[in-house]
Design a protein around this motif. Structure first.
Motif, PDB file in Angstrom:
ATOM      1  N   UNK A 123     -46.295  49.755  -6.295  1.00  0.00           N
ATOM      2  CA  UNK A 123     -45.850  49.088  -7.344  1.00  0.00           C
ATOM      3  C   UNK A 123     -45.154  47.694  -7.460  1.00  0.00           C
ATOM      4  N   UNK A 124     -43.732  48.290  -6.740  1.00  0.00           N
ATOM      5  CA  UNK A 124     -42.626  47.509  -7.036  1.00  0.00           C
ATOM      6  C   UNK A 124     -43.568  46.402  -5.543  1.00  0.00           C
ATOM      7  N   UNK A 125     -44.215  46.841  -4.799  1.00  0.00           N
ATOM      8  CA  UNK A 125     -44.321  46.017  -3.598  1.00  0.00           C
ATOM      9  C   UNK A 125     -45.246  44.533  -4.406  1.00  0.00           C
ATOM     10  N   UNK A 126     -46.453  44.702  -5.393  1.00  0.00           N
ATOM     11  CA  UNK A 126     -47.224  43.814  -6.149  1.00  0.00           C
ATOM     12  C   UNK A 126     -45.790  43.438  -6.968  1.00  0.00           C
ATOM     13  N   UNK A 127     -45.182  43.927  -7.239  1.00  0.00           N
ATOM     14  CA  UNK A 127     -44.248  42.720  -8.301  1.00  0.00           C
ATOM     15  C   UNK A 127     -43.076  41.863  -7.984  1.00  0.00           C
ATOM     16  N   UNK A 128     -42.799  42.349  -6.447  1.00  0.00           N
ATOM     17  CA  UNK A 128     -42.085  41.431  -5.486  1.00  0.00           C
ATOM     18  C   UNK A 128     -42.949  39.753  -5.535  1.00  0.00           C
ATOM     19  N   UNK A 129     -44.285  39.553  -5.595  1.00  0.00           N
ATOM     20  CA  UNK A 129     -44.751  38.644  -5.349  1.00  0.00           C
ATOM     21  C   UNK A 129     -44.744  37.708  -6.661  1.00  0.00           C
ATOM     22  N   UNK A 130     -44.628  38.678  -7.814  1.00  0.00           N
ATOM     23  CA  UNK A 130     -45.216  38.580  -9.256  1.00  0.00           C
ATOM     24  C   UNK A 130     -44.015  37.983 -10.299  1.00  0.00           C
ATOM     25  N   UNK A 131     -43.159  38.658  -9.766  1.00  0.00           N
ATOM     26  CA  UNK A 131     -41.374  38.510 -10.673  1.00  0.00           C
ATOM     27  C   UNK A 131     -40.519  38.492  -9.259  1.00  0.00           C
ATOM     28  N   UNK A 132     -40.151  37.581  -8.493  1.00  0.00           N
ATOM     29  CA  UNK A 132     -40.049  36.963  -7.617  1.00  0.00           C
ATOM     30  C   UNK A 132     -38.029  36.927  -8.137  1.00  0.00           C
ATOM     31  N   UNK A 133     -38.104  36.737  -8.589  1.00  0.00           N
ATOM     32  CA  UNK A 133     -35.914  36.660  -8.606  1.00  0.00           C
ATOM     33  C   UNK A 133     -35.101  37.613  -9.533  1.00  0.00           C
ATOM     34  N   UNK A 134     -35.430  38.867  -9.125  1.00  0.00           N
ATOM     35  CA  UNK A 134     -35.046  39.737  -9.590  1.00  0.00           C
ATOM     36  C   UNK A 134     -35.786  41.159  -9.565  1.00  0.00           C
ATOM     37  N   UNK A 135     -35.018  42.584  -9.533  1.00  0.00           N
ATOM     38  CA  UNK A 135     -34.719  43.366  -9.207  1.00  0.00           C
ATOM     39  C   UNK A 135     -36.424  44.043  -9.854  1.00  0.00           C
ATOM     40  N   UNK A 136     -36.881  44.103  -9.243  1.00  0.00           N
ATOM     41  CA  UNK A 136     -38.280  45.746  -9.868  1.00  0.00           C
ATOM     42  C   UNK A 136     -38.316  46.246  -9.821  1.00  0.00           C
ATOM     43  N   UNK A 137     -37.659  46.999  -9.085  1.00  0.00           N
ATOM     44  CA  UNK A 137     -37.831  48.661  -9.440  1.00  0.00           C
ATOM     45  C   UNK A 137     -38.162  49.618 -10.920  1.00  0.00           C
ATOM     46  N   UNK A 138     -36.582  48.628 -11.165  1.00  0.00           N
ATOM     47  CA  UNK A 138     -36.774  49.212 -13.126  1.00  0.00           C
ATOM     48  C   UNK A 138     -38.005  48.770 -13.551  1.00  0.00           C
ATOM     49  N   UNK A 139     -39.069  47.961 -13.332  1.00  0.00           N
ATOM     50  CA  UNK A 139     -39.560  46.753 -14.022  1.00  0.00           C
ATOM     51  C   UNK A 139     -41.501  48.128 -13.914  1.00  0.00           C
ATOM     52  N   UNK A 140     -41.505  48.180 -12.527  1.00  0.00           N
ATOM     53  CA  UNK A 140     -42.414  49.130 -11.675  1.00  0.00           C
ATOM     54  C   UNK A 140     -42.035  50.804 -12.427  1.00  0.00           C
ATOM     55  N   UNK A 141     -41.132  51.264 -12.213  1.00  0.00           N
ATOM     56  CA  UNK A 141     -40.779  52.286 -13.560  1.00  0.00           C
ATOM     57  C   UNK A 141     -41.549  52.554 -14.452  1.00  0.00           C
ATOM     58  N   UNK A 142     -40.809  51.884 -16.090  1.00  0.00           N
ATOM     59  CA  UNK A 142     -40.920  51.276 -17.299  1.00  0.00           C
ATOM     60  C   UNK A 142     -42.899  51.908 -17.279  1.00  0.00           C
ATOM     61  N   UNK A 143     -42.921  50.902 -16.530  1.00  0.00           N
ATOM     62  CA  UNK A 143     -45.250  50.504 -16.141  1.00  0.00           C
ATOM     63  C   UNK A 143     -45.195  52.153 -16.202  1.00  0.00           C
ATOM     64  N   UNK A 144     -44.743  52.922 -14.570  1.00  0.00           N
ATOM     65  CA  UNK A 144     -45.367  54.042 -15.298  1.00  0.00           C
ATOM     66  C   UNK A 144     -45.049  54.732 -15.854  1.00  0.00           C
ATOM     67  N   UNK A 145     -43.958  54.981 -16.154  1.00  0.00           N
ATOM     68  CA  UNK A 145     -43.324  55.704 -17.705  1.00  0.00           C
ATOM     69  C   UNK A 145     -44.449  55.865 -18.840  1.00  0.00           C
ATOM     70  N   UNK A 146     -44.990  54.044 -19.141  1.00  0.00           N
ATOM     71  CA  UNK A 146     -45.640  54.330 -20.351  1.00  0.00           C
ATOM     72  C   UNK A 146     -46.924  54.465 -19.660  1.00  0.00           C
ATOM     73  N   UNK A 147     -47.939  54.370 -18.612  1.00  0.00           N
ATOM     74  CA  UNK A 147     -49.183  54.442 -18.527  1.00  0.00           C
ATOM     75  C   UNK A 147     -49.378  55.522 -17.433  1.00  0.00           C
ATOM     76  N   UNK A 148     -48.880  56.263 -16.830  1.00  0.00           N
ATOM     77  CA  UNK A 148     -48.943  57.467 -15.883  1.00  0.00           C
ATOM     78  C   UNK A 148     -48.877  56.900 -14.373  1.00  0.00           C
ATOM     79  N   UNK A 149     -49.960  56.336 -14.242  1.00  0.00           N
ATOM     80  CA  UNK A 149     -50.217  56.403 -12.900  1.00  0.00           C
ATOM     81  C   UNK A 149     -50.424  54.907 -12.634  1.00  0.00           C
ATOM     82  N   UNK A 150     -50.484  54.432 -11.523  1.00  0.00           N
ATOM     83  CA  UNK A 150     -51.134  53.009 -11.104  1.00  0.00           C
ATOM     84  C   UNK A 150     -51.878  52.776 -11.390  1.00  0.00           C
ATOM     85  N   UNK A 151     -53.392  53.584 -11.253  1.00  0.00           N
ATOM     86  CA  UNK A 151     -54.270  53.131 -11.588  1.00  0.00           C
ATOM     87  C   UNK A 151     -54.361  53.090 -13.185  1.00  0.00           C
TER      88      UNK A 151
END
Length: 218
Positions: free
Chosen positions: A58-86
């Motif tokens: 998910x981080x790799x995907x967010x690299x392109x969508x959020x080009x100027x920030x650390x996306x690791x916290x965002x990826x982990x927050x998304x998975x914590x909220x919804x459960x899986x990548x799917x």
């Protein structure tokens, strides 16, 4: 305030930490997350996607969508909220935007990726013996229906070799109810010359249930 472009929005919603002016980095010093991005891309290229957990994909995907920030916290927050990548990709736009770091433009980009993934999943199971891979069927249904805000009654039509002929949403209801008309199900199955069907019914509060019926073959 003037209009904010998609690029500006992606930067604005990216939760960039604030620093006092006296401690600001030199203009020519690269942000710390750029080295992390390079290393993650190299690991993906050398070891393949199976070597990366969901949050790193998910981080790799967010690299392109959020080009100027650390996306690791965002990826982990998304998975914590919804459960899986799917389930992240299956979440509605409104729920995605409730996660810190995700604005309207990034949420829409994730839904575009989700639509592409669903099209790929449909292509992977179309014309194959999907019943020999129950997990593949579950993954497909999860990516197509997880976090749907309304109940759906979906039908997978199969031929005599259990290969997929068609995948159709037969009815869409409210948040807790969807009508089912057996006559319409049988009519459509006969039109497609299906010998078996898989009935999929999602529940917005707890994913979906699946029923498999071979009675059409008799």
């Amino acid at each position: 305030m003037g209009n904010i472009s998609d690029d500006d929005e992606r930067s604005f919603f990216a939760e960039v930490p604030m620093r006092p002016a006296a401690k600001a980095k030199a203009a020519d010093e690269k942000p710390h997350y750029l080295g992390h991005r390079d290393r993650l891309r190299e690991r993906f290229a050398s070891a393949g996607p199976d070597a990366l957990p969901d949050y790193e994909l998910l981080e790799l995907l967010l690299f392109r969508l959020i080009p100027r920030a650390d996306t690791k916290p965002v990826a982990k927050a998304l998975l914590a909220r919804f459960g899986t990548l799917a389930e992240v990709l299956g979440a509605p736009l409104g729920l995605l935007q409730e996660v810190k770091g995700i604005g309207p433009a990034v949420a829409l980009d994730l839904k575009i990726v989700a639509a592409t993934a669903q099209r790929m999943a449909r292509g992977e199971v179309h014309g194959r013996e999907i019943l020999s891979s129950w997990q593949q069927l579950l993954d497909y249904c999860r990516s197509a229906m997880a976090f749907e805000a309304r109940e759906q009654f979906r039908i997978l039509f199969l031929d005599k070799k259990n290969a997929l002929i068609a995948d159709e949403v037969q009815q869409t209801g409210t948040v807790d109810h969807t009508p089912v008309y057996p006559r319409e199900v049988i009519k459509r199955a006969l039109e497609l010359s299906a010998t078996a069907i898989i009935l999929v019914h999602n529940h917005p509060t707890h994913l979906f249930s699946i029923t498999h019926d071979h009675s059409l073959a008799h």
